[in-house]
Design a protein around this motif. Structure first.
Motif, PDB file in Angstrom:
ATOM      1  N   ASN A   1      84.729  -0.225  28.399  1.00 45.49           N
ATOM      2  CA  ASN A   1      85.006  -0.097  27.117  1.00 45.49           C
ATOM      3  C   ASN A   1      85.290   1.634  26.677  1.00 45.49           C
ATOM      4  OD1 ASN A   1      84.457  -2.534  25.686  1.00 45.49           O
ATOM      5  ND2 ASN A   1      82.160  -2.384  26.416  1.00 45.49           N
TER       6      ASN A   1
ATOM      7  N   ALA B   1      88.574   3.142  24.774  1.00 44.90           N
ATOM      8  CA  ALA B   1      88.377   4.132  23.814  1.00 44.90           C
ATOM      9  C   ALA B   1      88.878   5.345  24.003  1.00 44.90           C
ATOM     10  CB  ALA B   1      86.787   4.255  23.562  1.00 44.90           C
ATOM     11  N   ASP B   2      88.864   5.757  25.154  1.00 44.54           N
ATOM     12  CA  ASP B   2      89.695   7.113  25.521  1.00 44.54           C
ATOM     13  C   ASP B   2      90.953   6.959  25.402  1.00 44.54           C
ATOM     14  OD1 ASP B   2      87.068   8.299  25.824  1.00 44.54           O
ATOM     15  OD2 ASP B   2      86.988   8.486  27.903  1.00 44.54           O
TER      16      ASP B   2
ATOM     17  N   SER C   1      95.759   7.923  18.531  1.00 46.53           N
ATOM     18  CA  SER C   1      95.013   7.615  17.364  1.00 46.53           C
ATOM     19  C   SER C   1      95.627   7.646  16.327  1.00 46.53           C
ATOM     20  CB  SER C   1      93.790   8.615  17.216  1.00 46.53           C
ATOM     21  OG  SER C   1      94.342  10.043  17.149  1.00 46.53           O
TER      22      SER C   1
ATOM     23  N   PRO D   1      90.271   1.746  17.912  1.00 50.31           N
ATOM     24  CA  PRO D   1      89.633   0.954  19.093  1.00 50.31           C
ATOM     25  C   PRO D   1      88.208   0.253  18.750  1.00 50.31           C
ATOM     26  CG  PRO D   1      89.117   3.348  19.252  1.00 50.31           C
ATOM     27  CD  PRO D   1      89.984   3.172  18.083  1.00 50.31           C
TER      28      PRO D   1
ATOM     29  N   ALA E   1      85.295  -2.448  20.609  1.00 44.05           N
ATOM     30  CA  ALA E   1      84.481  -2.577  22.040  1.00 44.05           C
ATOM     31  C   ALA E   1      84.275  -4.148  22.344  1.00 44.05           C
ATOM     32  CB  ALA E   1      83.346  -1.611  22.404  1.00 44.05           C
TER      33      ALA E   1
ATOM     34  N   LEU F   1      79.037   4.149  22.562  1.00 43.47           N
ATOM     35  CA  LEU F   1      80.485   4.067  22.328  1.00 43.47           C
ATOM     36  C   LEU F   1      80.515   4.278  20.786  1.00 43.47           C
ATOM     37  CD1 LEU F   1      81.025   0.630  24.006  1.00 43.47           C
ATOM     38  CD2 LEU F   1      82.273   2.501  24.500  1.00 43.47           C
TER      39      LEU F   1
ATOM     40  N   HIS G   1      82.086   8.034  21.098  1.00 43.28           N
ATOM     41  CA  HIS G   1      83.509   7.388  21.642  1.00 43.28           C
ATOM     42  C   HIS G   1      84.471   7.120  20.588  1.00 43.28           C
ATOM     43  CE1 HIS G   1      83.048   8.389  26.123  1.00 43.28           C
ATOM     44  NE2 HIS G   1      81.674   7.976  25.838  1.00 43.28           N
TER      45      HIS G   1
ATOM     46  N   ILE H   1      84.374   4.402  18.589  1.00 41.22           N
ATOM     47  CA  ILE H   1      84.400   2.944  18.568  1.00 41.22           C
ATOM     48  C   ILE H   1      84.209   2.477  17.095  1.00 41.22           C
ATOM     49  CG2 ILE H   1      83.456   0.542  18.982  1.00 41.22           C
ATOM     50  CD1 ILE H   1      85.431   1.677  21.158  1.00 41.22           C
ATOM     51  N   LYS H   2      85.098   1.688  16.557  1.00 42.22           N
ATOM     52  CA  LYS H   2      85.155   1.191  15.179  1.00 42.22           C
ATOM     53  C   LYS H   2      84.651   0.085  14.745  1.00 42.22           C
ATOM     54  CE  LYS H   2      86.574   5.329  13.955  1.00 42.22           C
ATOM     55  NZ  LYS H   2      85.673   6.508  13.587  1.00 42.22           N
TER      56      LYS H   2
END
Length: 289
Positions: free
Chosen positions: A81, A85-86, A92, A97, A99, A116, A120, A122-123
């Protein structure tokens, strides 16, 4: 930065199939071959995250992208994950992203979810009850849901029949029963502030999905995984009326190509004022972008 005003649409459902540079040697090739045959995929190899970003950028469509953690149920090594994400962060302007964590990971999964989210970007989170082998209303999953709900992020659940294992010996061990959308009615009650997306036309439980969505205001439906020309009339009717503010465009990339989906969607009898809601505005509100 993503310029949402310039976007044609937001695709709520795309897959990161092989984003981490590690070739699976655990039966995954046979699985992918089965999926490609089922969906008549044009790809010889699953597209990478950068390739996905390039495709969607060219079309001015933002894409919610995620892996699926099915290690426990299938033996396939999951995709990292954090790496997904990266990779998404490098694109972007077009990628959003999500997970995926198997709920069986319990408190360890909840800790990973919080990392995350906090570090990182994560949405949201993706679940596939059939692929992951769990009932969505199993209380053991709730520790993970709590982490998602705390952050105010959405959770997207596969519902209905699946191309995973379709036509393979014993269906690759996949059990469709886990993906009845009615189980998510319990989750919507127990987590009333967590936004829940029912992915796909929920064959053979379409009316169950519509019943749950019209009864629970935190339930949404995405239209991915099927060409719109195959949508049942009752789904089109509800998308045009009672659920017009909670229905979302999704393709299921790379299984369904967005170009095909959008072309077929143009032919549906969707009201002019509803069409932009489904294609972009509902997702924009859901994702707060």
């Amino acid at each position: 930065m993503m310029n949402v005003d310039e976007l044609v649409a937001i695709d709520i459902h795309t897959h990161a199939e092989e984003p981490c540079g590690t070739h699976a040697d655990d039966g995954y090739d046979d699985f992918q071959a089965g999926m490609s045959a089922y969906f008549r995929s044009p790809f010889q190899h699953p597209p990478t995250v950068p390739e996905t970003a390039a495709y969607f950028r060219e079309r001015k469509i933002a894409a919610v992208i995620f892996p699926v953690d099915s290690e426990r149920e299938t033996g396939f090594r999951r995709y990292d994950n954090f790496e997904v994400a990266d990779l998404a962060a490098k694109h972007s302007d077009i990628l959003i992203p999500f997970a995926s964590i198997d709920p069986a990971k319990g408190k360890a999964g909840a800790r990973e979810a919080r990392r995350l989210i906090e570090d990182h970007g994560i949405k949201g989170f993706k679940f596939h009850p059939t692929f992951q082998g769990f009932y969505p209303n199993d209380r053991s999953a709730y520790v993970l849901y709590e982490a998602i709900a705390e952050a105010g992020l959405p959770a997207l659940f596969h519902t209905g029949q699946t191309g995973v294992g379709a036509g393979m010996h014993g269906g690759m061990g996949m059990k469709l029963k886990y993906s009845n959308p009615l189980y998510l009615d319990d989750v919507a009650v127990d987590f009333p502030d967590m936004q829940i997306i029912l992915a796909h036309p929920s064959f053979p439980w379409q009316e169950e999905a519509l019943a749950v969505a019209t009864h629970k205001p935190n339930i949404w439906i995405d239209l991915s995984g099927w060409s719109p020309k195959y949508f049942p009339p009752i789904l089109v009717r509800y998308a045009n009326t009672l659920l017009k503010d909670r229905v979302l465009f999704g393709s299921d990339w790379p299984a369904i190509m967005p170009d095909r989906w959008l072309s077929d969607f143009e032919k549906l009898p969707i009201k002019d004022e509803v069409r932009p809601k489904i294609l972009k505005e509902n997702a924009r509100r859901l994702l707060n972008i």
